[in-house]
Design an enzyme around this catalytic site. Sequence first.
Site, PDB file in Angstrom:
ATOM      1  N   GLY A 190     -15.122 -23.042 -37.767  1.00  0.00           N
ATOM      2  CA  GLY A 190     -13.991 -23.215 -36.869  1.00  0.00           C
ATOM      3  C   GLY A 190     -12.993 -22.069 -36.941  1.00  0.00           C
ATOM      4  O   GLY A 190     -12.203 -21.866 -36.031  1.00  0.00           O
TER       5      GLY A 190
ATOM      6  N   HIS B 241     -17.291 -30.949 -37.745  1.00  0.00           N
ATOM      7  CA  HIS B 241     -15.979 -31.476 -38.145  1.00  0.00           C
ATOM      8  C   HIS B 241     -16.090 -32.991 -38.332  1.00  0.00           C
ATOM      9  O   HIS B 241     -16.517 -33.714 -37.439  1.00  0.00           O
ATOM     10  CB  HIS B 241     -14.936 -31.208 -37.053  1.00  0.00           C
ATOM     11  CG  HIS B 241     -14.513 -29.774 -36.951  1.00  0.00           C
ATOM     12  ND1 HIS B 241     -14.914 -28.791 -37.829  1.00  0.00           N
ATOM     13  CD2 HIS B 241     -13.691 -29.144 -36.063  1.00  0.00           C
ATOM     14  CE1 HIS B 241     -14.365 -27.633 -37.488  1.00  0.00           C
ATOM     15  NE2 HIS B 241     -13.627 -27.811 -36.422  1.00  0.00           N
TER      16      HIS B 241
ATOM     17  N   LYS C  32      -2.198 -29.026 -32.259  1.00  0.00           N
ATOM     18  CA  LYS C  32      -3.152 -29.193 -31.159  1.00  0.00           C
ATOM     19  C   LYS C  32      -3.721 -30.606 -31.139  1.00  0.00           C
ATOM     20  O   LYS C  32      -3.843 -31.230 -30.087  1.00  0.00           O
ATOM     21  CB  LYS C  32      -4.309 -28.187 -31.302  1.00  0.00           C
ATOM     22  CG  LYS C  32      -3.902 -26.734 -31.060  1.00  0.00           C
ATOM     23  CD  LYS C  32      -5.113 -25.815 -31.218  1.00  0.00           C
ATOM     24  CE  LYS C  32      -4.800 -24.640 -32.134  1.00  0.00           C
ATOM     25  NZ  LYS C  32      -5.989 -23.900 -32.549  1.00  0.00           N
TER      26      LYS C  32
ATOM     27  N   CYS D 160     -11.613 -27.516 -30.941  1.00  0.00           N
ATOM     28  CA  CYS D 160     -12.847 -28.066 -31.510  1.00  0.00           C
ATOM     29  C   CYS D 160     -12.657 -29.413 -32.184  1.00  0.00           C
ATOM     30  O   CYS D 160     -13.548 -30.249 -32.166  1.00  0.00           O
ATOM     31  CB  CYS D 160     -13.467 -27.077 -32.479  1.00  0.00           C
ATOM     32  SG  CYS D 160     -12.367 -26.516 -33.783  1.00  0.00           S
TER      33      CYS D 160
ATOM     34  N   GLN E 293     -12.723 -30.123 -41.774  1.00  0.00           N
ATOM     35  CA  GLN E 293     -13.256 -29.212 -40.779  1.00  0.00           C
ATOM     36  C   GLN E 293     -14.092 -28.079 -41.385  1.00  0.00           C
ATOM     37  O   GLN E 293     -13.807 -27.596 -42.477  1.00  0.00           O
ATOM     38  CB  GLN E 293     -12.096 -28.638 -39.955  1.00  0.00           C
ATOM     39  CG  GLN E 293     -11.341 -29.728 -39.216  1.00  0.00           C
ATOM     40  CD  GLN E 293     -10.266 -29.231 -38.263  1.00  0.00           C
ATOM     41  OE1 GLN E 293      -9.195 -29.826 -38.180  1.00  0.00           O
ATOM     42  NE2 GLN E 293     -10.538 -28.171 -37.532  1.00  0.00           N
TER      43      GLN E 293
ATOM     44  N   ARG F 201      -4.071 -24.100 -22.185  1.00  0.00           N
ATOM     45  CA  ARG F 201      -4.465 -25.517 -22.206  1.00  0.00           C
ATOM     46  C   ARG F 201      -3.369 -26.484 -21.786  1.00  0.00           C
ATOM     47  O   ARG F 201      -3.631 -27.468 -21.113  1.00  0.00           O
ATOM     48  CB  ARG F 201      -4.923 -25.903 -23.611  1.00  0.00           C
ATOM     49  CG  ARG F 201      -6.332 -25.516 -23.940  1.00  0.00           C
ATOM     50  CD  ARG F 201      -6.691 -25.989 -25.348  1.00  0.00           C
ATOM     51  NE  ARG F 201      -7.870 -25.291 -25.841  1.00  0.00           N
ATOM     52  CZ  ARG F 201      -8.108 -25.032 -27.119  1.00  0.00           C
ATOM     53  NH1 ARG F 201      -7.238 -25.414 -28.043  1.00  0.00           N
ATOM     54  NH2 ARG F 201      -9.200 -24.408 -27.482  1.00  0.00           N
TER      55      ARG F 201
ATOM     56  N   VAL G 216     -17.796 -17.395 -31.349  1.00  0.00           N
ATOM     57  CA  VAL G 216     -18.016 -18.300 -30.218  1.00  0.00           C
ATOM     58  C   VAL G 216     -18.719 -17.545 -29.089  1.00  0.00           C
ATOM     59  O   VAL G 216     -19.619 -18.073 -28.423  1.00  0.00           O
ATOM     60  CB  VAL G 216     -16.686 -18.903 -29.727  1.00  0.00           C
ATOM     61  CG1 VAL G 216     -16.876 -19.696 -28.443  1.00  0.00           C
ATOM     62  CG2 VAL G 216     -16.089 -19.796 -30.812  1.00  0.00           C
TER      63      VAL G 216
END
Lengths: 379, 379, 379, 379
Positions: C183, C247, C208, C152, C179, C115, C21
């Site tokens: 990822g 995804h 998540k 994601c 997915q 988060r 990333v």
Amino acid sequence: MNDAHINDRIPIAILGATGAVGQRLVSLLFGHPWFEPVALCASGRSAGKPYGQATHWVLAEPMPDKAAAMMVRSSAPVPEARLVFSALDAEVAQDVEEAWAASGHLVVSNARSHRMRDDVPLVVPELNADHLLLVERQPYPNGGAIVTNPNCSTIGLALALKPLDRAFGLESVHVVTLQAASGAGYPGVPFLDLLDNAVPYIPGEEEKLESEPLKILGTMLSDGSAVDKAKFGISATCHRVAVSDGHLEAVSVTLKRPADHATIMRAWLDFRADTDDLDLPSAPEHPILYGDAPDRPQPRLDRMAGGGMSVTVGRLRPCPVMGWKFELLSHNTIRGAAGGTVLLAELCVARGLVHQVASRLNHDDLLMRGLSLAIMPQS
Amino acid sequence: MNDAHINDRIPIAILGATGAVGQRLVSLLFGHPWFEPVALCASGRSAGKPYGQATHWVLAEPMPDKAAAMMVRSSAPVPEARLVFSALDAEVAQDVEEAWAASGHLVVSNARSHRMRDDVPLVVPELNADHLLLVERQPYPNGGAIVTNPNCSTIGLALALKPLDRAFGLESVHVVTLQAASGAGYPGVPFLDLLDNAVPYIPGEEEKLESEPLKILGTMLSDGSAVDKAKFGISATCHRVAVSDGHLEAVSVTLKRPADHATIMRAWLDFRADTDDLDLPSAPEHPILYGDAPDRPQPRLDRMAGGGMSVTVGRLRPCPVMGWKFELLSHNTIRGAAGGTVLLAELCVARGLVHQVASRLNHDDLLMRGLSLAIMPQS
Amino acid sequence: MNDAHINDRIPIAILGATGAVGQRLVSLLFGHPWFEPVALCASGRSAGKPYGQATHWVLAEPMPDKAAAMMVRSSAPVPEARLVFSALDAEVAQDVEEAWAASGHLVVSNARSHRMRDDVPLVVPELNADHLLLVERQPYPNGGAIVTNPNCSTIGLALALKPLDRAFGLESVHVVTLQAASGAGYPGVPFLDLLDNAVPYIPGEEEKLESEPLKILGTMLSDGSAVDKAKFGISATCHRVAVSDGHLEAVSVTLKRPADHATIMRAWLDFRADTDDLDLPSAPEHPILYGDAPDRPQPRLDRMAGGGMSVTVGRLRPCPVMGWKFELLSHNTIRGAAGGTVLLAELCVARGLVHQVASRLNHDDLLMRGLSLAIMPQS
Amino acid sequence: MNDAHINDRIPIAILGATGAVGQRLVSLLFGHPWFEPVALCASGRSAGKPYGQATHWVLAEPMPDKAAAMMVRSSAPVPEARLVFSALDAEVAQDVEEAWAASGHLVVSNARSHRMRDDVPLVVPELNADHLLLVERQPYPNGGAIVTNPNCSTIGLALALKPLDRAFGLESVHVVTLQAASGAGYPGVPFLDLLDNAVPYIPGEEEKLESEPLKILGTMLSDGSAVDKAKFGISATCHRVAVSDGHLEAVSVTLKRPADHATIMRAWLDFRADTDDLDLPSAPEHPILYGDAPDRPQPRLDRMAGGGMSVTVGRLRPCPVMGWKFELLSHNTIRGAAGGTVLLAELCVARGLVHQVASRLNHDDLLMRGLSLAIMPQS
């Protein structure tokens, strides 16, 4: 050997038992008619755990229950094992294998560490069983010895070349490989590196493929002191492709003596393996198979030929540059690694190497001696 | 040419417009600064339907709206098109392309049908633009002519070989390919045939790769009557691998004159293309790129180099058998098919071939003449 | 903001810059009109080396030259960076991100660590820009703050659900994902695990996906003190499939109020994003695209829609069990990670968060203040 | 039945023998202990050629020599065959299967054409062997009858659902599939459509998956006149993924009566198949297997469970929306097509259906009668 007498089986250990090749060894050796695994060895991190817990099993066939329950040991020599299979990485194989040999064990190794040593046999059982004599030159006490299995991409090539060398003499060989991902072990190649891709480089692979066949196809000197390497030139280019198992190789050869399609085919078909009369459990009926279909061999369709132990050859045709060309395929983790190592160990037993080891190690092991005498009346 | 004057664009047709290569042509030619598609032609089944309906679009970029709305025509010659791109299958290309040439059109073809004809130029624009002179020998009236683009696996090889041939002279070439699935068109290779597999055979491919480079690297006789083919030997072995786009080729060469790593690198770096001063819209800045990384070129990472129009070369090193070896990669449906065809058409325009056609066809086409004069003051 | 004034760009740092990333962030931020990378940070092993050496670059687009030459730093806060992008693994993100916030930086994070904290905004810029107000509740001095980008697989789902929730009210949501391998980062999934396979499990992913959308689609309390989470139930099942990027999610929903095909389509088409008038450089023209083809969206064909920043929705039809069902696709490393993070940072700039940070940090930074005032006359 | 008496084998024919499912039937039926192939039938194009020539063989195991030498016939009924396996495409199956039934043959079909007819049994042998009674309602003379095997994605689902329905009652079922490419036959899906991709649509598949389980799990009326279909709702979403064999299905269920993890597990483990005491050669020891590993079942690792005839279930856990969810896998061309059809034919023999056919067809067929009497003393 009568499979029923399982108490007669030779106790063996496996080094690197939790890795990808180690797992194939576990799969082949639990249930093997001649061998009885008594020790599964791995790095310190795994030692002390049950094999079933320590191992991220990657084979489609289930882990043998008996293996799952065994406690993983460190890689220190285990007295009760007579013979040890090594699936170690080259970095650690060098020293660990020497330690086992120094403790009087016969080490049958899939690692590259000792392959090119002058006193270590590098053997494809069907091709150069006589090279095993080299172990007499090794410095280890009590019958300890190291014998080695070639690199996964070498074995298929050597099998296909030997009949040609015998019949016509090899002048030079050019080989371009398409190698399967499992050759890099596990976890090995990341998915993102091979999806929709091919990689024209495998570290160290071309060097092995350009040198090992010369030793395998070399000649044992009559005094048994050394192998005189073959002299033909080899050029190897290696690719990693999006295949799980099965190395495909495009081979061109220049021959010393005249050949045509029929005589080359006959050379392959008439090939007599050194193992032909030994009745080794892992020896394929036909080490070399020739397929007629114009688009064969293919990894998915041909890798399991001979239970994964045969090399499949196809597409023999003239090469405008070198003379002749053909395609070959062999299973890289069976014939090219675990299966090849097991077959080599069987050959060692048949040739009395384990007998020798055993007899020097503990002289009263009558059972084993009887065994190898029964197999080899000539010894 | 000023892109703003879209009315000045040359009206073109596309044959085989609904197929895989045809779709790439549609994608490249709608919006092209020099060309204006006026006819999309396909087999009888599709004719009469809007292109958007008749076509199973397989590219990731969307179909141009203007193309979608155009009515598909049959493959009969269309008078208003000056130049026609052919993405036909070889079986039908033979006759259909002749019919268009006989009607006074310039046919720029990606099909193999006419490639090896003595009077048909087989051209990689950077390498042998002078071969276009051959069209003078063609029998078609009114400036009709056929020019051809090489096979997808040939183009990259020819680009990499030409500088070596110029600098050192080629004695012989050995090439083993790993070719992408898109080379077989659409639907092409079934998923089940390539998943976890590689196929050591592509019908007719080795023959093309062993013959086309000799014509491309041949020499135009001084009287313009014929191309004297190059004389070196080529051996080609072709594999289909699990890759979408990008042909990878492992090349070994024997050179006539001494070479070392530095002089070979300089030969590639100093290469001056025939197209260098022509400012063709589709010409890549560097037709040949050399990558230093030990594991490159790779299809996924390098196929889009130069917008898919450059060949990437890497891994130059000595070959124990042939002398030198290296790896090359080129995009098979861009440089190797649609993009190469468009670049060739641009070269034809720059060399006045379309001008000639136009001038013979309708002598008052001042605009076109002005155009080609502006581009080529030398003509 | 005028791109020409590159001296006005906001100095930024990237944490975890050498990872998968992180590389995408480097690719997006070198050349970004608003941001100027001044520090590339990574773990101790890489620190001190040029980025070009320290990084195993996995993107098809080349590494920016300027990035290649920058010396990698440790992850300690860098005073000259105003804003920091975090692509850290969750294990280290927790503490490192807090350290940067405590030093007065705005941290825009792709990690999951913060988060779900009550005082940390979890933001999809088009959906819940107002949640940024939460940073006022954070304890960090000098304007330091943490804002987070969702997982994601969450982002695409949240984008598709929000218009439905607004128009009809969501009762419950059932989602099954396919997915992409990227990822899992790089090296991520071994090739041997995904070839000819699909894996019905991604550690932590279902948790998540069952919680993050409820926070994103929650309502900011009028006093700005907290987000009242949405109340609908979510069931998520996650698979890893043999795809590089993109995804795909099969979604079934039960709505509270009557809906039919036309009104659902209208809800998506009429969706007005919170970012619509902000002119953010990375905002796609259409955050939600609907495709009509019966077999779309597909990863290979649709992941780059809107430059990889749009979610593509398709196959809307009744669900015999839940009410309605549809399929969605979003690019997991662009919209779902690096691109989403950049868009979020742009939103933060537009909303004056960087201004606030800057003004508190060094009160005389007039340039920055001018910038944010120009962008947001309302603030 | 004693395998040694191969002369006692039932003569059978195979329709659609050259296709992908037909090839699997050939592979399973040459060497089958109960059946003796006497006719391989295919479309006009292949008829008259040896099977070895007419067939593009796609299986990894070699074509049986005896099959290779047989002359392919047209699809017209062959008197000497007692039972016929149909691997025909639905378009032709409708009429051809009726013709064979009308000629007094028992047709065991893998095609969808007759599956939902009120008088045709749709059977998973372990689940609803009693539905075979429906053949009594069929209009065909001389014991002719049609019995059908469900769609490849239905079988695994039905096997996993039946124990739950029995133990708790099914209220509703939500299933999302990841289906293998071989489900589309050969050549089937183009490589370019599935590489680095997943396709959220399989024509007609969701309809089958939403209707067939209701018939299979329906109840035979006590008068044998009809099957009363199950009433629960099913929602199916089907994807094609880059897998060769093995359909993976993510299933959520709402149960009528209270259940917990232990009672659901017990329902599966305690499941008693209708075939349990019949000793059918193709019946797996455990039709339903439960795997504990958190990331199983996986196609590559689990599809060959029970020789490809078992369904593997895993990941049972609460579903926040529906109640419970789990994952299942079954081999689509073995259990889901050829293997399932063979098992169904074995059930028909064991239930005396072939006996009935035989006895009505030629009353003096003592051998056959003896056979079926021996198997079923109860009849």
